[in-house]
Design a protein around this motif. Structure first.
Motif, PDB file in Angstrom:
ATOM      1  N   GLY A   1       5.554  -2.005  -1.839  1.00 38.83           N
ATOM      2  CA  GLY A   1       6.219  -1.253  -2.899  1.00 38.83           C
ATOM      3  C   GLY A   1       5.925   0.228  -2.821  1.00 38.83           C
ATOM      4  N   ALA A   2       4.670   0.579  -2.552  1.00 37.40           N
ATOM      5  CA  ALA A   2       4.277   1.984  -2.473  1.00 37.40           C
ATOM      6  C   ALA A   2       4.937   2.690  -1.299  1.00 37.40           C
TER       7      ALA A   2
ATOM      8  N   ALA B   1       0.979   9.112   1.830  1.00 43.18           N
ATOM      9  CA  ALA B   1       0.262   9.528   3.038  1.00 43.18           C
ATOM     10  C   ALA B   1       1.009   9.096   4.297  1.00 43.18           C
ATOM     11  N   LEU B   2       1.494   7.858   4.308  1.00 42.38           N
ATOM     12  CA  LEU B   2       2.245   7.374   5.469  1.00 42.38           C
ATOM     13  C   LEU B   2       3.581   8.095   5.602  1.00 42.38           C
TER      14      LEU B   2
ATOM     15  N   LEU C   1       5.753   2.868  -9.978  1.00 41.43           N
ATOM     16  CA  LEU C   1       4.633   3.779 -10.195  1.00 41.43           C
ATOM     17  C   LEU C   1       4.627   4.915  -9.185  1.00 41.43           C
ATOM     18  N   VAL C   2       4.740   4.573  -7.909  1.00 38.08           N
ATOM     19  CA  VAL C   2       4.681   5.600  -6.866  1.00 38.08           C
ATOM     20  C   VAL C   2       5.915   6.492  -6.913  1.00 38.08           C
TER      21      VAL C   2
ATOM     22  N   ALA D   1      -2.894   2.114  -3.274  1.00 39.00           N
ATOM     23  CA  ALA D   1      -1.463   2.018  -2.968  1.00 39.00           C
ATOM     24  C   ALA D   1      -0.756   3.321  -3.301  1.00 39.00           C
ATOM     25  N   ARG D   2      -1.124   3.926  -4.420  1.00 41.59           N
ATOM     26  CA  ARG D   2      -0.525   5.205  -4.824  1.00 41.59           C
ATOM     27  C   ARG D   2      -0.715   6.264  -3.748  1.00 41.59           C
ATOM     28  N   SER D   3      -1.859   6.240  -3.067  1.00 45.37           N
ATOM     29  CA  SER D   3      -2.128   7.218  -2.011  1.00 45.37           C
ATOM     30  C   SER D   3      -1.569   6.795  -0.662  1.00 45.37           C
TER      31      SER D   3
END
Length: 212
Positions: free
Chosen positions: A82-83, A173-174, A8-9, A167-169
């Motif tokens: 996962g993200a 962001a990291l 997804l990410v 998780a998507r964000s």
């Protein structure tokens, strides 16, 4: 959950990065790519883990007793890993283009938070309907959920980034170091997910979690 959230990410954030570099997708293309990867992953891993792909969905399922509370932390950890792995791979391959696909407010933080809560609540109404209600057509769950995600990105992307998913964000962001508004994208989707789940429970006529 790790594989599904990674996918997804990688696709959702990757689509933003590819469009920023090439202009080949456009906003509609980014929304379509995001919805399609959710659709694909629900079909691919839904029978294994439920294909939550989203800490908000896992929280909603735990609150409504569709997921044992003891498993919630494990789901969150798998989704976060996962993200982050997907975002790091995107950064390694495409650099810091478009802040590695990070979700950022277009206006005020309050505006973005409101949209994230509302859009996530709408998503969870759909998820709860097709994933937990035996009266719904189960075979169409992936199409309904993926379509709702695409619609949310199409409408809400220009306002809040339409994350709907902590998780998507978190991953982008990291990877990009854009941490100033991360709190918003961690908290607002969780609040919206709980709101949407309980709203559907009320519509369905089942008792709320803890009242049984």
């Amino acid at each position: 959950e790790l594989i599904g959230t990674f996918s997804l990410v990688f696709v959702a954030a990757g689509a933003i990065m590819v469009d920023a570099e090439t202009g080949a997708l456009g906003h509609t293309g980014v929304a379509a790519a995001t919805g399609l990867v959710v659709l694909a992953m629900v079909y691919a891993v839904g029978h294994v883990s439920g294909a939550h792909l989203n800490p908000g969905v896992s929280l909603a399922f735990a609150l409504t007793r569709h997921l044992p509370a003891a498993r919630l932390l494990g789901y969150w950890c798998a989704q976060a890993v996962g993200a982050v792995l997907a975002a790091l791979l995107l950064r390694a391959s495409l650099g810091e283009t478009a802040d590695v696909g990070a979700t950022l407010p277009a206006g005020s933080d309050a505006q973005a938070a409101l949209w994230e809560v509302v859009l996530t609540a709408l998503l969870l109404v759909v998820v709860m309907a097709v994933a937990t209600d035996t009266r719904a057509v189960g075979e169409a769950a992936a199409i309904a959920i993926g379509g709702t995600v695409a619609l949310a990105v199409l409408v809400g992307g220009p306002v809040s980034g339409a994350s709907l998913n902590p998780a998507r964000s978190l991953g982008p962001a990291l990877a990009s170091g854009e941490l100033e508004t991360l709190w918003l994208y961690l908290s607002a989707p969780l609040a919206g997910a709980a709101l949407g789940a309980f709203a559907y429970q009320a519509v369905r006529g089942e008792p709320e979690a803890g009242s049984r």
